[in-house]
Write a protein that holds these residues in place. Structure first.
Motif: not given
Length: 259
Positions: A152-169, A171-180
């Motif tokens: 989860e530490e590695e995943v969080k680092k990747i998430w924080e380094q990403s440019d989070i955008k909603r490309y389509t309806p 697209t997962i843009t919530s970190y808790p949703e990504m963990l699920k």
């Protein structure tokens, strides 16, 4: 003078590393904020990189983007680990069996880099990806398959380094949703890109492991959303996993159940 030259080289690599986090390009302002280098210096160094063919500028958006030149140099530096050469025959076979588009990608920071893409000759599917290009992990099946093998530490680092955008309806843009989502991938055994980057395109993806059981790459089968159904999954998931296992074995991986 020597100290000044060393500092200049450091700044060049700071810019290259910062640019690698933006596969779709970014602005001088963003690079200045990320690197702490003065805007005028960033501009001069980008100009030098453009002149050498390592960076291009999109005149419409004003964004700067890395080119394939860096990838070519990197690939020459690791001749003993030519993943692409070792896996190409297996990937082509998967393309022929599935009659769909097949990709191979490796992780690179918060992004994936595509090493291979082939679309079946009888298939009319059009996908924006291209060999040597990058996409963020969070919106691709390939990237999510790799993230599902991480802590989860590695995943969080990747998430924080990403440019989070909603490309389509989707697209997962919530970190808790990504963990699920990553938990669901681990349970399922493969990842799905459910039209999360390109509307109308779906893919299934799995990882390739090395002799140390590390996920070093991922492969996928992409298709039109209209073709994704239970019959597609029943046919292609086993083929996807067999291909991943074959390439992993070539890299020296031994399936854990056989150890």
């Amino acid at each position: 003078m020597e100290t000044t030259n060393v500092r200049l080289v450091d700044r060049v690599f700071d810019i290259i590393e910062a640019l690698s986090n933006y596969p779709e390009g970014t602005t001088i302002t963003a690079l200045t904020a990320q690197t702490g280098i003065h805007k005028s210096t960033v501009y001069r160094l980008l100009t030098a990189l453009i002149n050498r063919g390592y960076v291009i500028k999109n005149e419409e958006s004003g964004k700067y983007q890395m080119t394939l030149r860096t990838y070519r140099i990197g690939s020459k530096a690791v001749p003993d680990f030519d993943l692409l050469t070792l896996s190409t025959d297996y990937l082509k076979e998967l393309c022929q069996i599935s009659h769909e588009a097949v990709h191979l990608a490796i992780p690179d920071g918060a992004t994936i880099m595509y090493l291979f893409k082939e679309v079946a000759s009888e298939n009319v599917i059009r996908i924006a990806s291209r060999t040597g290009s990058r996409n963020y992990m969070y919106y691709t099946g390939l990237g999510k398959a790799l993230m599902a093998t991480m802590t989860e530490e590695e995943v969080k680092k990747i998430w924080e380094q990403s440019d989070i955008k909603r490309y389509t309806p989707n697209t997962i843009t919530s970190y808790p949703e990504m963990l699920k989502e990553l938990d669901a991938i681990r349970q399922r055994g493969y990842a799905i890109d459910n039209e999360e980057h390109e509307s109308g395109i779906i893919c299934i993806a799995d990882v390739i492991r090395d002799a140390d059981n590390h996920a070093v790459a991922a492969l996928s089968i992409s298709t039109l959303a209209t073709r994704m159904n239970s019959a597609f999954l029943e046919k292609n998931v086993p083929q996807l996993k067999r291909t991943a296992d074959k390439i992993s074995c070539v890299l020296g991986h031994v399936p854990q159940q056989e150890q």
